[in-house]
Structure formats: structure tokens, C-alpha cells
Write an enzyme that holds these catalytic residues in place. Sequence first.
Site, short mmCIF file in Angstrom:
data_model
loop_
_atom_site.label_atom_id
_atom_site.label_comp_id
_atom_site.label_asym_id
_atom_site.label_seq_id
_atom_site.Cartn_x
_atom_site.Cartn_y
_atom_site.Cartn_z
N ARG A 1 -6.30 -7.71 -10.73
CA ARG A 1 -6.98 -8.97 -11.10
C ARG A 1 -8.43 -8.65 -11.42
NH1 ARG A 1 -10.11 -9.00 -6.57
NH2 ARG A 1 -9.08 -8.35 -4.65
N HIS B 1 -15.34 -4.36 6.90
CA HIS B 1 -14.49 -4.02 5.75
C HIS B 1 -14.61 -5.01 4.61
CE1 HIS B 1 -12.85 -0.75 7.98
NE2 HIS B 1 -12.32 -1.53 8.91
N LYS C 1 0.81 -1.22 0.00
CA LYS C 1 0.00 0.00 0.00
C LYS C 1 0.85 1.27 0.00
CE LYS C 1 -3.83 -2.12 2.57
NZ LYS C 1 -4.94 -2.33 1.64
P1 ADP Z 1 -7.94 -4.04 2.13
O1 ADP Z 1 -6.77 -4.06 1.20
O2 ADP Z 1 -7.69 -4.80 3.40
O3 ADP Z 1 -9.22 -4.37 1.48
P2 ADP Z 1 -8.44 -1.20 1.88
O4 ADP Z 1 -7.31 -0.26 1.96
O5 ADP Z 1 -8.96 -1.54 0.53
O6 ADP Z 1 -8.03 -2.54 2.65
O7 ADP Z 1 -9.63 -0.70 2.78
C1 ADP Z 1 -10.76 -1.51 3.05
C2 ADP Z 1 -11.93 -0.67 3.52
O8 ADP Z 1 -11.56 0.09 4.69
C3 ADP Z 1 -12.38 0.40 2.53
O9 ADP Z 1 -13.28 -0.12 1.59
C4 ADP Z 1 -13.02 1.42 3.44
O10 ADP Z 1 -14.29 0.99 3.83
C5 ADP Z 1 -12.15 1.38 4.69
N1 ADP Z 1 -11.10 2.43 4.64
C6 ADP Z 1 -9.90 2.33 4.06
N2 ADP Z 1 -9.20 3.47 4.20
C7 ADP Z 1 -9.97 4.32 4.91
C8 ADP Z 1 -9.80 5.66 5.40
N3 ADP Z 1 -8.69 6.36 5.19
N4 ADP Z 1 -10.81 6.20 6.08
C9 ADP Z 1 -11.96 5.51 6.32
N5 ADP Z 1 -12.17 4.26 5.90
C10 ADP Z 1 -11.20 3.66 5.20
#
Ligand code: ADP
Length: 630
Positions: free
Chosen positions: A297, A235, A116
Site C-alpha cells: 500500500r 516499534h 511474515k
Molecule cells: P510490524 O509488522 O509489526 O511493523 P516489523 O516486522 O515490521 O513488524 O518490525 C517492526 C520493527 O521491529 C522494525 O522496524 C524494527 O525496529 C524491529 N525489528 C523487527 N525485526 C527485528 C529483528 N530481527 N531484530 C531487531 N529488531 C527488529
Amino acid sequence: MIQSLLIANRGEIACRITRTARRLGIRTVAIYSDADRHALHVREADAAVHIGPPAARASYLVGEKIIAAAKETGAEAIHPGYGFLSENAAFAQSVIDAGLIWVGPNPASITAMGLKDAAKKLMDAAGVPTTPGYLGEDQAPERLKAEADAIGYPVLIKAVAGGGGKGMRRVNDAADFADMLQSCKREAAASFGDDRVLIEKYILSPRHIEVQVFGDTHGNVVHLFERDCSLQRRHQKVIEEAPAPGMDAETRAAVCGAAVKAAEAVDYVGAGTIEFIADASEGLRADRIWFMEMNTRLQVEHPVTEEITGQDLVEWQLRVASGEPLPKRQDDLAISGWAMEARLYAEDPAHEFLPSTGRLEHFDLGRRIRIDTGVEEGDRVTPFYDPMIAKLIASGDTREEAIDTFLGALDEVEVWPVKTNAAFLARCAADADFRAGRVDTGFIPSRIDALVPSSEPGDGVWAMAATAMLASDFGRAAAPGDPWRALQGFRANDAAETGVALRQGGETRVVDTDDAELAGVATAQGDAMLVFAEGQAFAFTLPGAGGAGAGGAGSDGTLLSPMPGRIIAVDARQGDSVKKGQKLVTLEAMKMEHSLVAPFDGVVAAIDAAEGAQVTEGAMLVKIEKGEGA
Ligand code: ADP
């Protein structure tokens, strides 16, 4: 064009890929673990190779076995689906090194987007807006804390190697930071073998907006518009839709343009998704949407994009992997209508969403809408893999229409005895805020109690079961010790002559079917009358005939008193040989007689019933053991 394809996956996505491959005349090879020997994805493929025991790390995650399977069967290409090895750059490289075609991006693109922090740096450099935060060059706890203080609370600590919603901690208050950091690092080390974290501003009213992108080997990149995946539980996405409600043309152009830029920055080839987070406290605005991560993907929720664009994304993947240019240019792509997808999980919302496993004795998802599934009636849901068993995809000209179709389809879901989240999904989609497009990632958590359906049937369901019992000759089949007689006996004693005594989930009720409002659909299954209503399934038995008492095929031979009552006859003694269906004990309760019958041929191992005795509900009366002498 590729002539033969190994699909390195299982379940619905393996079936989905097979469907398109078959249409394109491509030979398909499935792989399977011991747990999937008879699975649908194996049955549907042209050939199948066994690759190991049930645990994914010994089968679906073992790259060498999968490459060997492709070689052995003469497959030219490998499609990884999603999950498992789909975002494993080392595996992608070994596929290529083995002289096979990898249906996916270059391994270098996967690596660039894999962590990330690195991905965010790359996006910053490419001019793609990223969530404000600290990328963690210095991981000293004091430094991380100072950065969090500077960003301002609430903040989100994220494992740089995180995924699947794991390795994230929201911190509301500076005082909690140190503890949260520690627990996040612990989880990250255990789950991803990398405890580095980054810190982001926690976005309030966040919406998850993502853009489907596609690149080819000729340097073209297009987007196929956005999806909204804000409905999440822990999530994890629950319902996805396309397009995003409330997205105006200007914001769409900005976010889709940023997504294309992101894909171009990593020379992207194939299907990819750029995930953004939007601060939707004042609706969707171009200057409040930030890059979150890229999934290199095909995405679980790709069908909603297919529905609104009329494209088959798996076909696009296979064409691109074969070296063809993208089937469409950007100007040829447009949004038409609205689509929603629900992830149907084998889980029990009423019990903390625990996974539910077992054989799908009854499985019918209806035919109204697109269903992408990995199972059929008679298949088993095992505990080894993701419990998602199907995706329900509804579309319509408008969002309203798509929601109505979606609700109609969820209402028709019939799955038994494995539990599903269908009723939970229906409650989400029926919510007034959802209908109005007022969704953000807090939608489910903020009303979880209202969304979790009761596990007890309503009056209409009891009435449906009773009516169906009366209408069928299902009780008659259980003779001797005929429970049907019990039914009729009861009716003879009742002025209205329409009452039926039924048992469900430990409760026995006498149901008056006169003027009752019926809910659901009923069908007989073994000893039980099943009622399917609003996505849930309930099994009813006659008090003396089924349930824990006299049991069906699944009975262990223990006969319990189905309700409080008085024993009026005992027709067996310990040591007696008895035949299936033979009457053993008669109970008088609720103004009627109930016969408890032997569930199978066997010997009375124990009996604890005396004529005239009062017994409580659930009291053990007789124990039958399978055995000689019967
Ligand atoms: P993963 O790779 O574990 O799926 P993500 O970075 O895609 O993690 O984040 C998953 C979820 O977490 C997002 O869809 C959102 O709901 C929440 N999220 C991620 N970043 C933030 C943030 N900065 N503020 C609020 N919610 C967040």
C-alpha cells in the site's frame, strides 16, 4: 484516466489523496462515520457518504458499506489509503468483483506478502536476503526453543500475522524463552486470531531501511530509493527521512535492487514498500541488510520520497490504476536533496504519551514547510482513531539544512488545548547523535527521559505570559471584579512596578518582567493568555480571574482559592442570585487583592468563606449553580 474516486479512509491521508485527485480533475467521494460528520476530509470532498457509527469495525472496516457507497455515488474506483482495509485481500477482491477499480496491487500480491513467514519463504526463493531465523513449520514449543538456541540469543519472536509493532518479543536469555513464547502467542491470538510465530536473530544496532517500489500493469517495476525509519517508539515510527544517512552508492544499489526483485516476485502493481532491517553496528553494509516485510500500500511516510524525487506518488497510483504505464523509467529517477517527516500525534509525552482528545481551539502549524493534515482549527480530535493529526515534512539541499528547517517548523507548532508530541519531536531532531546520523531503533528508548519535555513552563515562558498580559487590555475585559485592577494594584505596591501575578497549572508566581528573557509567542484565548514555546502550549490566567478559581466558559461553577491567603471580604451569601462577573470573595495574598467572580449567572449553592480566615491553595470557597433567579 479514472473520472471519480471513492476514498475509503479518513484524516490526513484522505485529504492527501483528495488533493491530488482534484489536481487531476477527478471527482472525489468521502466516507465518514458519525464521529467524522464534520471532518476536514468530508468538507474537502465533492460528495460524502455516511457509513456508520464511530467504531472503525462498524464503519471504516465494513467493506460492503464502502462498496455500496461507491456504487451509490457513481465512483469508478476505490483508494484505500493506509491502515483500515488497505491490506485486506478479500476486500480488494470484492471491489474488483463489484466491477470497480482497486487502487492497489492484485489481491494475490497482498496475500503473498500478508503473512511474515510466507513472505520470507518467497523472498528466500527469489534470492532476496532475509533475516536469519526459523520460519516455524513446526510450532511445538520445544522445537521453537531448540531453533532459538541454535540461532543464538538475543532472538525476536514474531507473530506471523503480526503488524503495527504488535506480537513481538525480544528474548535475551534461553531461560526466558518459554514465558516469552507464551505471552507472544497469547497477544497474537488476541490481536490477529493466529498464534503462529517465527523466530529471528535479534539484530543489534538495527536500522529500519525501506525502499519505495512501484509497478504497473505493463510489467514495469522501479524503485524510488530508500527511507530511514529508525526513529521509533515502541516499534512505531516517529521521524522518517530520505535518503538514509550514511548510505553509500554500492549499498543503495544492493538494497534497492533487492527491493525491485521482491516486487517482481509477486508481480507487483502500484505503490509498495519493502522493509529491511540493517545491522548498523559498523555502518550500513550491503551484506548486512535483510528483508523484513512488504507493505502492499501507500506508506504514511511516502512524502519524504516525494520530496527527494519530485514525484507525486498518489498521482502515480491513480495513473497505474487507470492502466497507464509508470510515469518515469528507472533512469529518469534521481535523488535531489534531503527530506524529514515527523508524525504529529495528539498525545501527551509527559503522561506516558496518552492520547489527548478534544476540540482544537487553536491550531496553527505554520507555513514554512509541507504539512499534510487531517484537521483544522475548530475540529475535534476524537478517541476513536489513530491520534496522528498531521505530518510535518521539511526538506533541504542537505541533511543539515533539512534538520534546521524541521526544528524551526516544530518550534512554531501552536496547538491548544489538545496536547501534542511536537516538543518531543524537536528534542529528537535536536539531539547531537541524530544530527550526526547516528540513529538506530534504540535511539529513542535509550534516551527517552531526556526527550520527554517537562510539562512545566520555563522562566522565559512565565515572563512572556506576564509581558503579554501587561501589553494587552485582556484583563480589562473581565470587569467587573476587575482582575486588571489587581494587576495594577500589585504594580503600584512594587518598587519596580513591573511585577505581575500569574497562575498556570496550579502554580501562582509573581513575575518580574524587567530584563526578563522571553520565550515563545503569546495570544489571548478566552480567560487565558496562551504561550506557545518550542512546540508546547501553556495557558496562564490572572490569579483571581481564571483557572480553576473563577473559571471561564468551561467552569463548573466551583471557585477555589487560587493561592494561600486571607479572606478580606465576602460579598455573597448562600441562596443569592448572582450575575456573571459579580465579585463574591476577595482574597489577600502575595501583597495584593484578588477578586473571585461568578463565572456565569446563577445561584450561590454553597459558600465556605469567612472574613479574616486563612485559606490554603485549592480550598473550595464558593459553588455557583446555573439556575433560575439570576
Ligand atoms: P510490524 O509488522 O509489526 O511493523 P516489523 O516486522 O515490521 O513488524 O518490525 C517492526 C520493527 O521491529 C522494525 O522496524 C524494527 O525496529 C524491529 N525489528 C523487527 N525485526 C527485528 C529483528 N530481527 N531484530 C531487531 N529488531 C527488529
